[in-house]
Design an enzyme around this catalytic site. Structure first.
Site, PDB file in Angstrom:
ATOM      1  CB  CYS A 135     -20.852  27.803 -19.774  1.00 35.49           C
ATOM      2  SG  CYS A 135     -20.562  26.394 -18.699  1.00 35.49           S
ATOM      3  CB  CYS A 138     -17.410  26.788 -18.345  1.00 33.94           C
ATOM      4  SG  CYS A 138     -18.686  25.770 -19.058  1.00 33.94           S
ATOM      5  CG  ASP A 139     -16.454  30.700 -18.786  1.00 30.58           C
ATOM      6  OD1 ASP A 139     -15.509  29.895 -18.841  1.00 30.58           O
ATOM      7  OD2 ASP A 139     -17.153  30.998 -19.777  1.00 30.58           O
TER       8      ASP A 139
END
Ligand code: NAP
Length: 308
Positions: A135, A138-139
């Site tokens: 992701c 997200c990261d």
């Protein structure tokens, strides 16, 4: 035991759209979602091709808007994980089981979506959360001025790779062939991006590191040569796997595990529909997921009136 006209399994764009159509059509409707409403789209950085929304929204914002719209028509949202579905219950009424409860439904619309496929190479599992991610949204911000690799050549790999160039100093795209699968418009933008470096005909043989990822061992499939590629992180986008665990016994799937439906989204069982990424659809987009949802809910209503 609570009973509904329609139980929708999954609260992504497909399930939410089905909920809008079913609840607006006066069917008693329950949407089961064990995690966050919105599904996979929640981790999409931006959606720019959904009609009627010219501003670029994040996937999360778009799913939140669809949820708000669904709420207007009053479907019930139930935060329980469905563990079993009895498709063959009496008089065409199906039974759904969660850990604590059982529910009845005249029709079921399955919108359980899909999840990322793993590389299945040594080191991948060991470094999940320590440099291996699925992701970018997200990261990605963790990799400011760092070097990352994206694995895969589809829309996801290339789009998310471009997103990562906002943070990383260099983004390698490692693809097993010498041309991308991603659509041309996405490719064109990616090839113009100076931070993107393409490594063709190559697969990851091993993810290596100590506490955190440090290196990828790549193999060129044409020359068989191996190469070390020092990276700080690796984002895996090698396709998706259908969330079909509840269905395997009863529902007809294609050889990759996606549900086979007819043009009204009906599965091999009458009154049971499959929509969105879970279906063996030719196009996996928010708009097609929503369209599937509308069609399934419309025919669920017809099925119920014929039943009665
Ligand atoms: P995908 O289209 O199935 O692409 C997967 C990519 O990973 C392919 O390039 C494939 O290579 C490669 N691959 C598969 N297994 C591999 C392995 N074991 N090792 C190395 N590479 C491997 O998956 P996706 O990109 O996640 O997209 C999923 C669906 O969502 C697609 O229908 C896509 O169109 C859609 N989507 C659309 C958008 C958008 O329109 N903006 C964005 C994201 C996703 P080959 O090409 O050689 O098979």
């Amino acid at each position: 035991m609570k009973s509904y006209d329609v139980i929708i399994v999954g609260g992504g764009p497909a399930g939410l759209s089905a909920a809008i159509y079913a609840a607006r059509g006066n069917l008693s409707t329950a949407v089961f979602e064990k995690a966050l409403i919105g599904g996979q789209i929640n981790v999409t950085y931006e959606v720019e091709n959904y009609p009627g929304i010219p501003e670029v929204l994040s996937g999360f914002e778009l799913s939140d808007r669809i949820k708000q719209q669904a709420d207007k028509f009053g479907p019930e949202f139930i935060e329980e994980e469905i563990i079993k579905i009895d498709f063959a219950s009496t008089n065409g009424v199906k039974k759904v089981y969660t850990d604590d409860n059982e529910y009845l439904a005249k029709t079921i619309i399955i919108a359980s979506g899909a999840q990322p496929r793993y590389l299945n190479c040594p080191g991948e599992q060991e470094f999940i959360g320590k440099g291996v991610s699925y992701c970018a949204t997200c990261d990605g911000a963790l990799y400011r001025n760092k070097v990352v690799a994206v694995i895969g050549g589809g829309d996801s790999a290339v789009e998310e790779g471009m997103f990562l160039t906002k943070f990383a100093s260099k983004v390698y795209v490692i693809h097993r062939r010498d041309e991308l699968r991603a659509v041309k418009s996405i490719q064109d933008r990616a090839f113009k991006n100076e931070k993107m470096v393409f490594i063709w005909d190559s697969v990851v043989e091993e993810v290596q590191g100590e506490n955190f990822v440090k290196n990828l061992v790549l193999k060129n499939l044409k020359t068989e040569e191996k190469q070390d590629l020092p990276v700080d992180g690796v984002f895996v986008y090698v396709g998706i796997l259908p969330n079909n665990e509840l269905l395997k016994k009863d529902i007809t799937l294609d050889k990759s595990g996606f549900v086979i439906t007819n043009e009204i989204m009906e599965t091999n069982i009458s009154g049971v529909y499959a929509i969105g990424d879970l279906r063996n659809t030719p196009l996996r987009q928010v708009i097609t997921a929503c369209s599937d949802g509308a069609i399934a809910a419309f025919y669920a209503e017809k099925f119920i009136s014929e039943m009665e």
